[in-house]
Design a protein around this motif. Structure first.
Motif, PDB file in Angstrom:
ATOM      1  N   ALA A 137       1.129   4.082  -3.043  1.00 22.35           N
ATOM      2  CA  ALA A 137       0.293   5.233  -2.690  1.00 22.35           C
ATOM      3  C   ALA A 137       0.424   6.332  -3.737  1.00 22.35           C
ATOM      4  O   ALA A 137       1.517   6.625  -4.225  1.00 22.35           O
ATOM      5  N   ASN A 183      -4.838   4.589  -0.238  1.00 21.91           N
ATOM      6  CA  ASN A 183      -5.232   5.600  -1.216  1.00 21.91           C
ATOM      7  C   ASN A 183      -6.608   6.181  -0.905  1.00 21.91           C
ATOM      8  O   ASN A 183      -6.877   7.354  -1.198  1.00 21.91           O
ATOM      9  N   THR A 228      -5.400  -7.610  -6.406  1.00 23.53           N
ATOM     10  CA  THR A 228      -5.133  -6.178  -6.447  1.00 23.53           C
ATOM     11  C   THR A 228      -5.296  -5.669  -7.872  1.00 23.53           C
ATOM     12  O   THR A 228      -5.408  -6.458  -8.830  1.00 23.53           O
ATOM     13  N   GLY A 242      -8.244  -4.266   3.071  1.00 26.17           N
ATOM     14  CA  GLY A 242      -8.904  -3.512   2.011  1.00 26.17           C
ATOM     15  C   GLY A 242     -10.258  -4.063   1.619  1.00 26.17           C
ATOM     16  O   GLY A 242     -10.706  -3.861   0.489  1.00 26.17           O
ATOM     17  N   HIS A 283      -8.073  -0.055  -2.250  1.00 26.66           N
ATOM     18  CA  HIS A 283      -6.740   0.268  -1.725  1.00 26.66           C
ATOM     19  C   HIS A 283      -6.975   1.208  -0.545  1.00 26.66           C
ATOM     20  O   HIS A 283      -7.252   2.394  -0.738  1.00 26.66           O
ATOM     21  N   TYR A 339       0.823  -1.208   0.000  1.00 28.45           N
ATOM     22  CA  TYR A 339       0.000   0.000   0.000  1.00 28.45           C
ATOM     23  C   TYR A 339       0.857   1.257   0.000  1.00 28.45           C
ATOM     24  O   TYR A 339       0.626   2.195  -0.769  1.00 28.45           O
ATOM     25  N   CYS A 388      -8.947   4.756  -5.726  1.00 28.76           N
ATOM     26  CA  CYS A 388      -8.538   3.748  -4.742  1.00 28.76           C
ATOM     27  C   CYS A 388      -8.902   2.337  -5.187  1.00 28.76           C
ATOM     28  O   CYS A 388      -9.042   1.436  -4.359  1.00 28.76           O
TER      29      CYS A 388
END
Length: 435
Positions: free
Chosen positions: A23, A195, A300, A81, A192, A19, A128
């Protein structure tokens, strides 16, 4: 295969996580230097604090946020997340403990955290990687029966997006033979988290709010005008919101003494070929199993597998996080034995004895919220909003939460860890033997 995290760029002041490395906003905010005045001072720039700040600046309040480290430094920037609706205890348990009226009130709010996230992502254009869909996986027929009952109870509280899935359809969501079925939550999802909180913080700043990093609170003088002190300055304000959760520290023993930091571990693989990643999780839903000590995982946006699990009471970490999570990963996806782990980290969440968030006041103008007990992504957004409502004079929903009792851990601070470990061991045995 060994971790390769050292070869990836990091984000100083944050945990060495995927993460932090991915970012979008790496700006460092200045530390508080000097004395200032505002309407509301918020302690903690995680989901709860930033959610409250955004609610308040939208209402026209002047807001200052003091963060000891970086925005999203704690659980808000390290979690799995996953948008998991509801609370760490189901509504049936809440009804049996606190009464049907409290369960009805909390049930009416139980989908709101996810709705707040989606609304803010859309309103402020926050990038995000928000994706819809969650899958709760069952290992046993007993867990399937419990999910059926859970689904029926949720639907009585107005949840429209649930569907039971049998063994033959598990592959629509996850390519493994470990599960006998599960429950799909179409109002769940994943994102995320770092973010998200950084995007929300930027929205606070665009509306005049101020956020100071590296500004650990050293004291609070409560009164008609509260004064919050740091090593280099102070904030005079009408209201204070304490939103530190597991990383609050000893400055507020009335809060930290009634919660326990618990660590959870996460590892992220190297990027997979897109076709391979999609084959593992075809619906791109996040997955959480039904065990007491559960695993959780998802894809992800760059086609890695993010996999979490394990707990460490008192915030203690295992020696080899990557090795621990790799073992869990390969039980679910044995065909990933050739895949490298790029990142592995740990983070603490705040656990209460009741597993229900603790919301209240230290004085008429000093509010707090903590102890989301593993369901923080959605609950923090809800409770941050509710703290903001209370400051603005709309305290009806705050009153519901603050009326719920918060209990001290048996044995106090000395025995809370060993006694909780003993309880977790018992429930772990039940998971293992399916009882």
């Amino acid at each position: 295969m060994a971790s390769n995290a050292a070869s990836f760029p990091q984000n100083p002041g944050h945990a060495a996580s995927w993460y932090a490395a991915s970012a979008h906003d790496r700006r460092r905010r200045p530390a508080l230097d000097g004395d200032m005045e505002t309407d509301v001072c918020i302690v903690g720039a995680g989901f709860t604090g930033i959610s409250a700040a955004l609610e308040l600046v939208e209402r026209g309040y002047k807001v200052v946020v003091l963060e000891a480290e970086r925005i999203g430094f704690g659980a808000s920037g390290r979690n799995g997340g996953q948008i998991v609706n509801g609370y760490s205890r189901d509504l049936e348990t809440i009804a049996s403990r606190y009464g049907a009226d409290k369960a009805a009130a909390l049930g009416a709010m139980s989908l709101e955290g996810g709705a707040i996230i989606r609304e803010r992502v859309a309103r402020y254009g926050i990038d995000c990687a928000l994706a819809d869909g969650g899958f709760f996986a069952a290992f046993t027929d007993k867990q399937m029966r419990e999910m059926e009952a859970h689904k029926a109870h949720w639907q009585r509280h107005g949840h429209p997006g649930l569907e039971m899935v049998g063994r033959s359809d598990v592959g629509r969501y996850v390519a493994t033979d470990r599960y006998v079925g599960g429950l799909v939550d179409r109002l769940g999802g994943h994102l995320h988290p770092l973010n998200l909180v950084l995007g929300e913080a930027a929205a606070v700043e665009r509306q005049g709010g101020q956020i100071f990093e590296g500004s650990r609170v050293t004291g609070l003088e409560a009164g008609e005008r509260n004064r919050v002190r740091t090593a280099a300055g102070s904030v005079s304000c009408r209201y204070v919101l304490i939103c530190g959760n597991a990383y609050l520290g000893p400055q507020f023993p009335e809060i930290s003494g009634r919660m326990m930091p618990v660590s959870s571990q996460v590892a992220v693989t190297e990027p997979l070929d897109e076709e391979r990643a999609q084959a593992l999780l075809p619906a791109n839903a996040c997955v959480e199993d039904a065990n007491y000590v559960l695993d959780y995982y998802r894809r992800t946006e760059d086609n890695r597998i993010l996999y979490g699990g394990g707990i460490g009471y008192g915030g203690r970490d295992p020696r080899d996080i990557a090795g621990l999570i790799r073992t869990k990963l390969l039980k679910t996806f044995p065909n990933l034995s050739d895949v490298r782990i790029d990142y592995a980290w740990s983070g603490n969440f705040a656990l209460t004895l009741t597993r229900i968030p603790h919301v209240g006041r230290l004085s008429p103008s000093v509010y707090f919220s903590h102890g989301d007990s593993g369901h923080g992504v959605t609950t923090t957004h809800l409770l941050g909003k509710i703290l903001g409502e209370a400051v603005a004079g709309h305290a009806e929903r705050y009153a519901v939460w603050s009326s719920l009792p918060n209990l001290a851990f048996p044995g106090g601070r000395v025995l809370r860890v060993p006694l909780t470990v003993l309880g977790a061991w018992w429930y772990g045995l039940r998971d293992r033997f399916g009882v």
